[in-house]
Write an enzyme that holds these catalytic residues in place. Sequence first.
Site, PDB file in Angstrom:
ATOM      1  N   TRP B 103      64.680  64.192  54.546  1.00 51.88           N
ATOM      2  CA  TRP B 103      65.533  62.999  54.473  1.00 51.88           C
ATOM      3  C   TRP B 103      66.719  63.108  55.407  1.00 51.88           C
ATOM      4  O   TRP B 103      67.121  62.129  56.040  1.00 51.88           O
ATOM      5  CB  TRP B 103      65.952  62.727  53.025  1.00 51.88           C
ATOM      6  N   ASP B 174      73.744  60.776  50.896  1.00 59.04           N
ATOM      7  CA  ASP B 174      72.567  60.173  50.281  1.00 59.04           C
ATOM      8  C   ASP B 174      72.386  60.879  48.938  1.00 59.04           C
ATOM      9  O   ASP B 174      72.013  62.044  48.897  1.00 59.04           O
ATOM     10  CB  ASP B 174      71.362  60.392  51.198  1.00 59.04           C
ATOM     11  N   LYS B 198      64.928  56.766  41.325  1.00 54.62           N
ATOM     12  CA  LYS B 198      64.871  58.063  40.642  1.00 54.62           C
ATOM     13  C   LYS B 198      65.667  57.996  39.328  1.00 54.62           C
ATOM     14  O   LYS B 198      65.088  58.057  38.255  1.00 54.62           O
ATOM     15  CB  LYS B 198      65.411  59.176  41.546  1.00 54.62           C
TER      16      LYS B 198
END
Lengths: 363, 363
Positions: B103, B174, B198
């Site tokens: 990511w 993030d 999530k």
Amino acid sequence: MRDDTVNFSAGPAGLPTPALERARDELLDYRGLGASIMELSHRGPEYGAVHEEALGKMRVLLSVPDDFEVLFLQGGATGMFGMLPLNQLHDGGSADYVMTGVWSDKALAAAQKVGQARAVGSGAVDGAQVRVPGRDELDLDPAAKYLHFTSNNTIVGTQFSNYPVGRGVPLVADMSSDILSRPIDFADFGMIYAGAQKNLGPSGVVVVMARRDFLAQGSKNIPTIFQLAAHAEKGSLLHTPPTFSIYLLRNVLDWVEAEGGVLEMERRSRAKAERVYGAVEASDGFYRCRVEPAARSRMNAVFHLPTPELDTRFVAEAAERRLIGLKGHRTVGGIRASLYNAVRLEGVDRLVAFMADFAQSHA
Amino acid sequence: MRDDTVNFSAGPAGLPTPALERARDELLDYRGLGASIMELSHRGPEYGAVHEEALGKMRVLLSVPDDFEVLFLQGGATGMFGMLPLNQLHDGGSADYVMTGVWSDKALAAAQKVGQARAVGSGAVDGAQVRVPGRDELDLDPAAKYLHFTSNNTIVGTQFSNYPVGRGVPLVADMSSDILSRPIDFADFGMIYAGAQKNLGPSGVVVVMARRDFLAQGSKNIPTIFQLAAHAEKGSLLHTPPTFSIYLLRNVLDWVEAEGGVLEMERRSRAKAERVYGAVEASDGFYRCRVEPAARSRMNAVFHLPTPELDTRFVAEAAERRLIGLKGHRTVGGIRASLYNAVRLEGVDRLVAFMADFAQSHA
């Protein structure tokens, strides 16, 4: 939507009851897995099947040609106002835009932040959007990367019945508010996009249909997430898609298919619009539609009562009869009856009956 | 999620059952209106109340300071990989990125398409991400516009326990996979973003928390839809938001609040992680975790069995006990038990018991 209620909202709009019932019934336990479809990996077989089914049904229902990709993305039509020029104008070139209301204005403004874009025609008469320009009225650039237009204008209630074909320049259309209400001739198009929240599903997913060669000329000098071709390459799984929104879209597409497909939606759409505009015309001027007859939208019938006070009263009394979502857009006022696919003909008959009653008691 | 099933999916992940039950119960008829919340205008009072409630609860649960905006946007964390540099680097300047996995790689690559961005530290040892760099290891630029990091790395199972504070440079994180699992000290942050799928809700909505002065220095030379400050000005109603996703997020936030808030989520998170890593350590090397103990993620416990064949068997036998979503990411293999907020401690106990049984019968 409950069966006793008719939802005329402009969007997010009413969805077919069977599509929602199905979602409710399997919301906590998708096919015995013990989890909701929204709780499952977007790379797993269960969601994968839904994703492919939705893409495939979109393709079949609209007879999308083989050289077009179908994509499910995020950001709505407004997101596409930005992504389209980022892809097509970032590295140079110019685009033409047809101006038929607020959404065209926003689309043009976004393009002008990225590159060169021109307004090439308008539906405005004395400052009010009451028609759509014919193709002969457009000041077209034959070298434009694309010619952009909004096929249906939800706020003012105008709609293109013929597309403004651009002499070999690929058309790009925002069809958010009339997609799946009539067949599309893809021949002249480079790209079509549509936020789901009118005829397709809930807000949060935007459908893009684009010719492969049009996608291929998109810039690579922008973040991958904005590259439409990158989404196409990954089958709309470049990143986590809005899985539950796509699942609901799939349910809606199933319903459209079961009801007879796009031609049946078009037939109903014509019938619904004829009844509402017929009631306007039959009211002896009590209801007034400012849009020229040839440009009247079959998706959003916009009309006014003699005074704003009567507009307000109309909306309130209609709600008492469980006819909801009829208030016109704040910039236009009056009444807006949105007649998207999920609005049943019987619902429109109830509206038309109410219009007659209301006119009689308040004329 | 059904109560007999434990969903360890990495995301889209399991949601609290009460949040889904509430959605199911009012799916076709929101508070007697005759329509679903997803069928109502995003500018109407009913959705408006949900929107404000969700924004407000996010603020209260995380004690977001007054000089921060809370936004609900589309495009997920990957969308933010693009929007962040478009806002901050489009008109010049440079940013620093800490590299702790896929990511971070994607975030840096997106920034480098827009402007100048540098990798300033990594958690890789011999090519494998098994730790997170300490702040002293970072080659920081004191003039950077921001210092970006990924607080929790879902694929490899690493997590920052202390943030890499950057000498006056605003942090941007993030936090998609560990938001709302522990308190946040906002003091050093310019911006935090988190895809919902999530710990917060379904995919299709991304939460952004950003300091007003950080937003204000964003570029105006990009399409409005990409300007974070424009979204803030309009209270996340610049365009049609993903209303149903935000409604579900509100339901999840209600559940977090009812369960005791973020401190309770943190307490449970510690307990869940301790049990799983404890089972790994107690297995005499049958289960092996490659991540250094100090960097082990409390959200995603990643470990391997002696052979890939045993990994596969473990996943299959776990599923028979209704412990689902345990397969490791394809790039890492092994097992990944995601321990997000909705995963109950009893569910983790069932996993730990299964791990002991499986090790005993296959060691």
